[in-house]
Design a protein around this motif. Structure first.
Motif, PDB file in Angstrom:
ATOM      1  N   ALA A 199      -1.355  55.703   9.101  1.00 23.66           N
ATOM      2  CA  ALA A 199      -2.020  54.739   9.984  1.00 23.66           C
ATOM      3  C   ALA A 199      -2.550  53.579   9.164  1.00 23.66           C
ATOM      4  CB  ALA A 199      -3.163  55.420  10.743  1.00 23.66           C
ATOM      5  N   ILE A 200      -2.353  52.374   9.674  1.00 27.98           N
ATOM      6  CA  ILE A 200      -2.827  51.174   8.983  1.00 27.98           C
ATOM      7  C   ILE A 200      -3.437  50.226  10.009  1.00 27.98           C
ATOM      8  CG2 ILE A 200      -0.456  50.280   9.081  1.00 27.98           C
ATOM      9  CD1 ILE A 200      -1.111  48.489   6.728  1.00 27.98           C
ATOM     10  N   LEU A 209      -2.440  40.415   1.243  1.00 33.73           N
ATOM     11  CA  LEU A 209      -2.050  41.704   0.686  1.00 33.73           C
ATOM     12  C   LEU A 209      -1.207  42.537   1.640  1.00 33.73           C
ATOM     13  CD1 LEU A 209      -5.431  42.822  -0.952  1.00 33.73           C
ATOM     14  CD2 LEU A 209      -3.490  41.697  -2.059  1.00 33.73           C
ATOM     15  N   LEU A 210      -1.118  42.110   2.891  1.00 29.55           N
ATOM     16  CA  LEU A 210      -0.509  42.955   3.914  1.00 29.55           C
ATOM     17  C   LEU A 210       0.985  43.203   3.663  1.00 29.55           C
ATOM     18  CD1 LEU A 210      -1.198  44.551   6.392  1.00 29.55           C
ATOM     19  CD2 LEU A 210      -0.835  42.509   7.792  1.00 29.55           C
ATOM     20  N   GLU A 211       1.708  42.183   3.206  1.00 29.72           N
ATOM     21  CA  GLU A 211       3.140  42.362   2.954  1.00 29.72           C
ATOM     22  C   GLU A 211       3.371  43.415   1.881  1.00 29.72           C
ATOM     23  OE1 GLU A 211       7.184  39.836   1.797  1.00 29.72           O
ATOM     24  OE2 GLU A 211       5.232  38.814   1.870  1.00 29.72           O
ATOM     25  N   SER A 212       2.578  43.364   0.825  1.00 31.11           N
ATOM     26  CA  SER A 212       2.697  44.345  -0.245  1.00 31.11           C
ATOM     27  C   SER A 212       2.347  45.739   0.252  1.00 31.11           C
ATOM     28  CB  SER A 212       1.781  43.963  -1.417  1.00 31.11           C
ATOM     29  OG  SER A 212       1.725  44.995  -2.380  1.00 31.11           O
ATOM     30  N   GLU A 213       1.307  45.832   1.101  1.00 32.56           N
ATOM     31  CA  GLU A 213       0.900  47.131   1.621  1.00 32.56           C
ATOM     32  C   GLU A 213       1.990  47.740   2.504  1.00 32.56           C
ATOM     33  OE1 GLU A 213      -1.824  48.905   0.923  1.00 32.56           O
ATOM     34  OE2 GLU A 213      -2.523  47.388  -0.476  1.00 32.56           O
ATOM     35  N   LYS A 230       4.603  51.736  -3.881  1.00 29.46           N
ATOM     36  CA  LYS A 230       5.352  52.152  -2.697  1.00 29.46           C
ATOM     37  C   LYS A 230       4.558  51.737  -1.453  1.00 29.46           C
ATOM     38  CE  LYS A 230       7.280  56.239  -2.726  1.00 29.46           C
ATOM     39  NZ  LYS A 230       7.486  57.710  -2.619  1.00 29.46           N
ATOM     40  N   GLY A 231       5.203  50.999  -0.546  1.00 36.40           N
ATOM     41  CA  GLY A 231       4.525  50.526   0.650  1.00 36.40           C
ATOM     42  C   GLY A 231       4.419  51.590   1.729  1.00 36.40           C
ATOM     43  N   PHE A 232       3.726  51.232   2.815  1.00 35.70           N
ATOM     44  CA  PHE A 232       3.490  52.186   3.901  1.00 35.70           C
ATOM     45  C   PHE A 232       4.785  52.656   4.551  1.00 35.70           C
ATOM     46  CE2 PHE A 232      -0.802  50.206   3.882  1.00 35.70           C
ATOM     47  CZ  PHE A 232      -1.530  51.375   3.732  1.00 35.70           C
ATOM     48  N   PHE A 233       5.796  51.784   4.646  1.00 38.09           N
ATOM     49  CA  PHE A 233       7.048  52.194   5.275  1.00 38.09           C
ATOM     50  C   PHE A 233       7.707  53.328   4.493  1.00 38.09           C
ATOM     51  CE2 PHE A 233       6.894  48.452   7.966  1.00 38.09           C
ATOM     52  CZ  PHE A 233       7.540  48.902   9.104  1.00 38.09           C
ATOM     53  N   LEU A 234       7.731  53.225   3.170  1.00 41.42           N
ATOM     54  CA  LEU A 234       8.331  54.294   2.366  1.00 41.42           C
ATOM     55  C   LEU A 234       7.458  55.549   2.373  1.00 41.42           C
ATOM     56  CD1 LEU A 234       9.875  52.491  -0.740  1.00 41.42           C
ATOM     57  CD2 LEU A 234      11.055  53.634   1.135  1.00 41.42           C
ATOM     58  N   ARG A 235       6.159  55.355   2.403  1.00 39.20           N
ATOM     59  CA  ARG A 235       5.262  56.513   2.446  1.00 39.20           C
ATOM     60  C   ARG A 235       5.399  57.277   3.755  1.00 39.20           C
ATOM     61  NH1 ARG A 235      -0.501  54.126   1.137  1.00 39.20           N
ATOM     62  NH2 ARG A 235      -1.089  56.198   1.886  1.00 39.20           N
ATOM     63  N   PRO A 268      11.202  45.483  -0.989  1.00 39.43           N
ATOM     64  CA  PRO A 268       9.887  45.308  -1.613  1.00 39.43           C
ATOM     65  C   PRO A 268       9.759  43.934  -2.272  1.00 39.43           C
ATOM     66  CG  PRO A 268      10.833  47.448  -2.168  1.00 39.43           C
ATOM     67  CD  PRO A 268      11.922  46.656  -1.506  1.00 39.43           C
ATOM     68  N   ILE A 269       8.542  43.421  -2.371  1.00 39.99           N
ATOM     69  CA  ILE A 269       8.308  42.134  -3.025  1.00 39.99           C
ATOM     70  C   ILE A 269       8.761  42.230  -4.487  1.00 39.99           C
ATOM     71  CG2 ILE A 269       6.550  40.453  -3.685  1.00 39.99           C
ATOM     72  CD1 ILE A 269       4.852  41.429  -1.366  1.00 39.99           C
TER      73      ILE A 269
END
Length: 458
Positions: A199-200, A209-213, A230-235, A268-269
């Motif tokens: 959840a975010i 910072l949101l794009e990186s998160e 590792k961003g939220f999508f991969l997590r 990823p960035i």
């Protein structure tokens, strides 16, 4: 290639051809079509039909009447029906959903939306037996989705309908109504329940910072990126990603989220490699997103992709019969060993209050009462002062009619006056973060008198 068969009932042959093309592109081979409704039962008798796309306006019979004929026949009552409707027939389609239709789509139908809903409806049809046992499971998984009113039972039904398919879900409701709990219940009741639920809050993370998160970054991608992240999508891979307060997503990031939904891959960035992701997306907001779309503050195409299946949460004052159940739940939560109870006066005060902060405010109020109380029975004087001073939220004058935007501004002003411009207390009543309140004050150009709460932290 799909083995399921679909029946299209529409009086426009050109539109039937268009729907057939969309379905064949998605792998469906067995497609039947009718331009009138009177032959539907014969078609169902002679063919195995797994799903029906039904135009709500037919030349010989209304879509609602035809729907009733099909559902009254026990041999065909299990077949999911999706209504196809013109703009002027939306109210009729809503009535059809009240009768039990799976969903409705407005013309012109978007291919992705149609394909997703069909898959969802077919999955739902196959799992009807599992849904019977799922309802028992939901009672456990939704330990905080408590209630017996028709409004909350409808929410539970919607969760059961969508849990076993991967359609994106948009949860709408006021702050504090339990949107995150609905997202969690969808995940726990789905085939993804053994995988992560991430959840975010899009409003709690700085836009820079949101794009990186969300998508992650490579080492050295920007100043301060000292290691790969590792961003939220991969997590959330193979699980569910819940994007709360999605309307706070910056416009420049919205095309990137749209691409992830369409392509199921992220970049990823600082990387030139595309990474496949398998994530179920649930979003939520307490804003009027349709208004934001019309004002150009939120992308229309992204909204359509996110709003494939929606769940509307009622405010607490519209499910007043559930308040005693919720109050007792929170009392058990905060006093598990003392077995406290409510006095009749305290419970009546709780029931009569309008709860502008909804369930979150009720939660905080009961916690406050447990802390204050020095006996086994919660008294009225143990409740927060807002409940003791009045049994309803600050009233609005409805002598004049206002737009929703004007109404929201006036309500914010009322709550601020009610709290003597204490922004921390106002945010708590509204069920939002203080930062979110500050943004709303800025948006509506509401100023705080300088002589009010001079010692409050800015």
């Amino acid at each position: 290639m799909s083995k399921e068969s679909i029946l299209i009932i529409d009086d426009n042959e050109l539109y039937i051809d268009a729907l057939e093309a969309i379905l064949r592109d998605d792998g469906y081979e067995e497609i039947f079509a009718l331009t009138k409704g009177h032959n539907v039962l014969a078609t169902l008798e002679n063919n195995k039909i797994d799903l029906i796309l039904l135009d709500i306006s037919l030349p010989d019979v209304s879509g609602i009447e035809l729907y009733s004929r099909i559902k009254e026949n026990k041999l065909y009552s299990h077949i999911p029906i999706i209504f196809i409707t013109g703009h002027g027939d939306v109210k009729i389609a809503v009535e059809a959903m009240k009768l039990g239709a799976f969903y409705f789509l407005s013309k012109p139908v978007q291919p992705y939306e149609l394909q997703t809903l069909i898959r969802c409806a077919l999955d739902n049809s196959k799992l009807q037996r599992e849904i019977a046992s799922l309802k028992v499971q939901l009672q456990t998984n939704q330990s905080l989705i408590i209630g017996k009113t028709p409004a909350i039972k409808k929410v539970m039904t919607r969760i059961a309908q969508v849990a076993h398919c991967d359609a994106t879900v948009f949860v709408k409701g006021e702050s504090g109504t339990g949107k995150s709990l609905v997202a969690k219940a969808i995940h726990e009741s789905s085939l993804r329940s053994k995988h992560p639920f991430i959840a975010i809050d899009c409003g709690a993370i700085p836009s820079s910072l949101l794009e990186s998160e969300l998508f992650g970054h490579e080492k050295g991608a920007f100043t301060g990126a000292v290691r790969k992240k590792k961003g939220f999508f991969l997590r959330a891979h193979q699980g569910t990603l819940f994007l709360d307060e999605i309307t706070n997503l910056p416009l420049e990031l919205q095309p990137k989220l749209l691409r992830v939904i369409q392509e199921r891959e992220i970049t990823p960035i600082g990387s030139d490699k595309e990474i496949k992701v398998d994530v179920r997306i649930v979003t939520a907001t307490n804003d009027n997103i349709e208004e934001m779309v019309n004002e150009g503050k939120f992308r229309r195409d992204l909204y359509y992709r996110l709003n494939v299946f929606s769940i509307d949460l009622p405010p607490l004052h519209q499910r007043r019969e559930d308040i005693p159940l919720l109050a007792q739940h929170f009392l058990n939560k905060y006093s598990p060993n003392t077995k406290k109870s409510f006095s009749k006066e305290a419970m009546q005060t709780i029931i009569n209050y309008d709860w502008p902060g909804n369930i979150r405010e009720l939660d905080h109020a009961i916690e406050h009462a447990v802390i204050i109380s020095n006996s086994k029975e919660i008294q009225k004087q143990d409740l927060p002062s807002a409940l003791q001073s009045k049994t309803s939220s600050p009233s609005l004058n409805f002598d004049s009619l206002y737009t929703l935007k004007e109404m929201e501004k006036k309500y914010l002003e009322k709550v601020l006056m009610h709290t003597s411009y204490n922004q921390t207390q106002a945010a708590k009543i509204l069920g939002i973060e203080r930062k979110s309140l500050w943004r709303k004050l800025k948006r509506f150009e509401i100023s705080i008198p300088q002589n009010e709460n001079p010692n409050e932290a800015k």
